[in-house]
Design a protein around this motif. Structure first.
Motif, PDB file in Angstrom:
ATOM      1  N   GLY A 264      21.971  40.827  51.933  1.00 27.04           N
ATOM      2  CA  GLY A 264      22.340  39.501  51.421  1.00 27.04           C
ATOM      3  C   GLY A 264      23.263  39.630  50.227  1.00 27.04           C
ATOM      4  N   LEU A 265      22.966  40.606  49.377  1.00 24.92           N
ATOM      5  CA  LEU A 265      23.785  40.802  48.183  1.00 24.92           C
ATOM      6  C   LEU A 265      25.233  41.126  48.561  1.00 24.92           C
ATOM      7  N   TRP A 266      25.396  42.106  49.490  1.00 21.45           N
ATOM      8  CA  TRP A 266      26.760  42.514  49.863  1.00 21.45           C
ATOM      9  C   TRP A 266      27.466  41.433  50.651  1.00 21.45           C
ATOM     10  N   GLU A 267      26.689  40.767  51.523  1.00 22.91           N
ATOM     11  CA  GLU A 267      27.254  39.705  52.351  1.00 22.91           C
ATOM     12  C   GLU A 267      27.762  38.563  51.458  1.00 22.91           C
ATOM     13  N   ARG A 268      26.953  38.217  50.434  1.00 24.02           N
ATOM     14  CA  ARG A 268      27.352  37.107  49.567  1.00 24.02           C
ATOM     15  C   ARG A 268      28.518  37.508  48.671  1.00 24.02           C
ATOM     16  N   LEU A 269      28.583  38.791  48.298  1.00 24.57           N
ATOM     17  CA  LEU A 269      29.747  39.232  47.510  1.00 24.57           C
ATOM     18  C   LEU A 269      31.010  39.062  48.358  1.00 24.57           C
ATOM     19  N   GLY A 270      30.919  39.480  49.652  1.00 29.09           N
ATOM     20  CA  GLY A 270      32.065  39.300  50.556  1.00 29.09           C
ATOM     21  C   GLY A 270      32.390  37.825  50.704  1.00 29.09           C
ATOM     22  N   GLY A 271      31.339  36.999  50.858  1.00 21.93           N
ATOM     23  CA  GLY A 271      31.539  35.554  50.995  1.00 21.93           C
ATOM     24  C   GLY A 271      32.194  34.984  49.749  1.00 21.93           C
ATOM     25  N   LEU A 272      31.757  35.460  48.603  1.00 21.97           N
ATOM     26  CA  LEU A 272      32.296  34.967  47.329  1.00 21.97           C
ATOM     27  C   LEU A 272      33.775  35.328  47.198  1.00 21.97           C
ATOM     28  N   SER A 273      34.099  36.555  47.595  1.00 25.74           N
ATOM     29  CA  SER A 273      35.496  36.980  47.503  1.00 25.74           C
ATOM     30  C   SER A 273      36.374  36.155  48.450  1.00 25.74           C
ATOM     31  N   GLY A 274      35.853  35.890  49.679  1.00 29.92           N
ATOM     32  CA  GLY A 274      36.594  35.036  50.616  1.00 29.92           C
ATOM     33  C   GLY A 274      36.735  33.623  50.071  1.00 29.92           C
ATOM     34  N   MET A 275      35.665  33.123  49.450  1.00 28.79           N
ATOM     35  CA  MET A 275      35.706  31.758  48.902  1.00 28.79           C
ATOM     36  C   MET A 275      36.705  31.653  47.749  1.00 28.79           C
ATOM     37  N   ALA A 276      36.768  32.694  46.917  1.00 27.15           N
ATOM     38  CA  ALA A 276      37.686  32.664  45.769  1.00 27.15           C
ATOM     39  C   ALA A 276      39.122  32.545  46.280  1.00 27.15           C
ATOM     40  N   ASP A 277      39.471  33.362  47.284  1.00 27.09           N
ATOM     41  CA  ASP A 277      40.828  33.272  47.844  1.00 27.09           C
ATOM     42  C   ASP A 277      41.037  31.936  48.549  1.00 27.09           C
ATOM     43  N   GLY A 278      40.015  31.512  49.297  1.00 27.31           N
ATOM     44  CA  GLY A 278      40.120  30.253  50.038  1.00 27.31           C
ATOM     45  C   GLY A 278      40.308  29.072  49.099  1.00 27.31           C
ATOM     46  N   ALA A 279      39.584  29.071  47.970  1.00 27.65           N
ATOM     47  CA  ALA A 279      39.683  27.945  47.024  1.00 27.65           C
ATOM     48  C   ALA A 279      41.081  27.899  46.403  1.00 27.65           C
ATOM     49  N   ASP A 280      41.640  29.069  46.075  1.00 29.38           N
ATOM     50  CA  ASP A 280      43.007  29.089  45.539  1.00 29.38           C
ATOM     51  C   ASP A 280      44.001  28.599  46.593  1.00 29.38           C
ATOM     52  N   THR A 281      43.785  29.005  47.845  1.00 30.30           N
ATOM     53  CA  THR A 281      44.693  28.561  48.913  1.00 30.30           C
ATOM     54  C   THR A 281      44.633  27.043  49.057  1.00 30.30           C
ATOM     55  N   MET A 282      43.437  26.474  48.960  1.00 33.41           N
ATOM     56  CA  MET A 282      43.313  25.011  49.086  1.00 33.41           C
ATOM     57  C   MET A 282      44.007  24.297  47.931  1.00 33.41           C
ATOM     58  N   GLY A 284      46.629  25.458  46.389  1.00 30.81           N
ATOM     59  CA  GLY A 284      48.060  25.594  46.687  1.00 30.81           C
ATOM     60  C   GLY A 284      48.508  24.590  47.742  1.00 30.81           C
ATOM     61  N   LEU A 285      47.691  24.444  48.788  1.00 32.25           N
ATOM     62  CA  LEU A 285      48.052  23.496  49.847  1.00 32.25           C
ATOM     63  C   LEU A 285      48.053  22.062  49.311  1.00 32.25           C
ATOM     64  N   ALA A 286      47.062  21.736  48.485  1.00 31.72           N
ATOM     65  CA  ALA A 286      46.986  20.368  47.929  1.00 31.72           C
ATOM     66  C   ALA A 286      48.220  20.075  47.083  1.00 31.72           C
ATOM     67  N   GLN A 287      48.606  21.040  46.248  1.00 35.27           N
ATOM     68  CA  GLN A 287      49.753  20.822  45.360  1.00 35.27           C
ATOM     69  C   GLN A 287      51.056  20.717  46.180  1.00 35.27           C
ATOM     70  N   LEU A 288      51.203  21.627  47.159  1.00 36.32           N
ATOM     71  CA  LEU A 288      52.436  21.617  47.959  1.00 36.32           C
ATOM     72  C   LEU A 288      52.585  20.324  48.756  1.00 36.32           C
ATOM     73  N   ILE A 289      51.468  19.872  49.356  1.00 40.28           N
ATOM     74  CA  ILE A 289      51.595  18.673  50.190  1.00 40.28           C
ATOM     75  C   ILE A 289      51.777  17.440  49.301  1.00 40.28           C
ATOM     76  N   ALA A 290      51.150  17.456  48.114  1.00 43.86           N
ATOM     77  CA  ALA A 290      51.349  16.329  47.181  1.00 43.86           C
ATOM     78  C   ALA A 290      52.819  16.266  46.778  1.00 43.86           C
TER      79      ALA A 290
END
Ligand SMILES: Cc1cc2nc3c(=O)[nH]c(=O)nc-3n(C[C@H](O)[C@H](O)[C@H](O)COP(=O)(O)OP(=O)(O)OC[C@H]3O[C@@H](n4cnc5c(N)ncnc54)[C@H](O)[C@@H]3O)c2cc1C
Length: 458
Positions: A264-282, A284-290
């Motif tokens: 669970g610890l390693w899985e959530r670290l991977g999830g957290l890293s994916g979420m960090a990139d995903g949140a930045d991408t969102m 970026g998309l919000a700003q670009l489309i605005a």
């Protein structure tokens, strides 16, 4: 190290894997599962280009925060199959450290397996979540005793297991199934306290797959999911024999939860890293489309994007804190902070849907209705859709359309739906992250602080 081509060939090993009612005999050329196989093969070739002294970077066991940070980036870049493999290996390394006093007899074979897996450069997937039957009842009180994977026969040279592990990411396109108890077990549940490694093609293993991979001929309209899909599988063990050297826990109920907690610890670290990139991408998309919509300076849009920025920043801060506060286990492996990993994963998951709402609110209806790339290429419609998807002379209609495709694919289509549920459930639901965060938080220190503020300390 295996090449991508060797990896693809290795999947032709008689495994019993199924998709929508049919057995799959050729995974690399399967219309829905093939792209995932090819993505995993690309991961192999990319890792080979990063090899140190002929060894895959996946053999690196981090021993400091910096090495842990580097590995998070490498594994993220190498794709889902590299991620689940690396987290499986780190789970075994972490669990070995944690069971060494209570169950030392398994340490040698766990370490031998890690070495063997690294030298064969195989892919390992994580089989934890049982079918579980009636959630309010423990394994022995289920109507069907197979609701949790368990031992049905003990022989001199191994055990026979039966049951199923559900929703297993990439199970059909890896080589080995790390099969561990999903929860703590009690006295009397010894047959359920079983942790083993099973080859995907072992007799008695059947995998039934689903996937959110796009089913469209032209994947240009699916810029995210076309290269990121990975099948999920129901892994069914129908009386599968496991030899002694592949057993990592066998009846020691007090240790049953150690493997799942380590994973669970390693899985959530991977999830957290994916979420960090995903949140930045969102963001970026919000700003670009605005900006493309002409609303980049509008107050209510800026407020929503500011909230998205705060969300992305808090997630990344938790990732950084989880790495910076990593600890070193008894065998020298560095593992991330449970507190920051779980608090970050929880925060990312719990607020994800609000961030998607902001993105959809900012973007507009063309998130769903923007024409396809091929409509721009059709001489009868191309100039017209470009004209009406454009917003002003410096915003090309196709550019704006492609932003909408990325938003739809990431948040509002099959992959978007997968993301919405996965954010909540993968690595255990929100409830699991609340429990682990609470367990690792220094509640006594907080109480002392409160007593001091209230003037109640002696
Ligand atoms: C896309 C995807 C990929 C996944 N990949 C993997 C994987 O690779 N390997 C793997 O092992 N698992 C994987 N999972 C499974 C994931 O870990 C589980 O979905 C998650 O742990 C929840 O289990 P469940 O789906 O059985 O839901 P449930 O356990 O039925 O949970 C549903 C709700 O009921 C609550 N609940 C359940 N039991 C109780 C109880 N006794 N008392 C009170 N409340 C309860 C939960 O907290 C939750 O709110 C994946 C899931 C998804 C969606």
């Amino acid at each position: 190290m295996l090449t991508g081509a060797e990896y693809m060939a290795s999947l032709d090993d008689g495994r019993a894997t199924y998709f929508e009612g049919e057995r799959v005999h050729d995974l690399p050329s399967h219309p829905q599962m093939g792209p995932s196989v090819r993505r995993a093969a690309e991961g192999y070739d990319w890792l080979a280009s990063q090899a140190v002294g002929g060894d895959s970077p996946l053999t690196t066991v981090p021993s400091s925060p910096q090495e842990l940070r580097d590995m998070v980036d490498v594994v993220h870049h190498a794709g889902m199959m590299a991620h689940v493999t690396y987290t499986s290996i780190m789970t075994l390394a972490t669990a070995a450290g944690r069971i060494k006093d209570a169950a030392p007899q398994y340490i040698e074979q766990i370490q031998a397996f890690i070495k063997d897996a690294q030298s064969r450069d195989i892919r390992i997937t994580q089989c934890i979540t049982d079918a579980k039957g009636d959630r309010s009842r423990p394994p022995l009180k289920q109507d069907d005793p197979d609701s949790y994977v368990h031992v049905v026969d003990r022989q001199a040279d191994g055990v026979v297991i039966r049951g199923a592990k559900l929703h297993i990411t990439g199970a059909s396109i890896g080589h080995e199934l790390l099969t561990i108890p999903t929860k703590a077990m009690k006295a009397g549940e010894e047959d359920y306290a079983i942790a083993v490694m099973v080859p995907v093609n072992a007799p008695g293993v059947k995998i039934v797959n689903t996937t959110y991979a796009p089913r469209h001929a032209d994947t240009r309209d699916f810029p995210v999911s076309a290269s990121n899909a990975c099948p999920e599988g129901f892994v069914i063990f129908e009386d599968v024999f496991v030899p002694n050297e592949r057993i990592f826990l066998n009846g020691e109920v007090s240790q049953a939860a150690v493997f799942a907690h380590s994973l669970g610890l390693w899985e959530r670290l991977g999830g957290l890293s994916g979420m960090a990139d995903g949140a930045d991408t969102m963001v970026g998309l919000a700003q670009l489309i605005a900006e493309a919509n002409g609303l980049g300076g509008e107050a209510h849009i800026k407020e929503k994007i500011s909230e998205m920025i705060i969300h992305a920043t808090v997630i990344r801060a938790c990732l950084e804190a989880a790495i910076a506060h990593s600890e070193v286990g008894p065998f020298g492996a560095s593992f991330p902070s449970e507190l920051y990993t779980n608090a970050g994963k929880y925060t990312g998951a719990a607020n994800y849907h609000l961030m998607v709402r902001h993105l959809h609110d900012i973007g507009g209806g063309a998130i769903l209705t923007a024409p396809s790339v091929s409509d721009f290429e059709n001489p009868e419609t191309g100039a017209l859709v470009r004209k009406y998807m454009g917003t002003r002379s410096d915003v090309d209609g196709e550019y704006r359309t492609r932003l909408f495709h990325a938003i739809r694919d990431m948040t509002a289509d099959a992959y978007g739906g997968w993301q919405a549920v996965t954010n909540i459930q993968s690595g255990g639901g929100l409830y699991a992250q609340r429990i682990v965060t609470r367990r690792h938080y220094d509640l006594d220190a907080a109480k002392q602080r409160a007593l001091a503020v209230a003037g109640l300390l002696g």
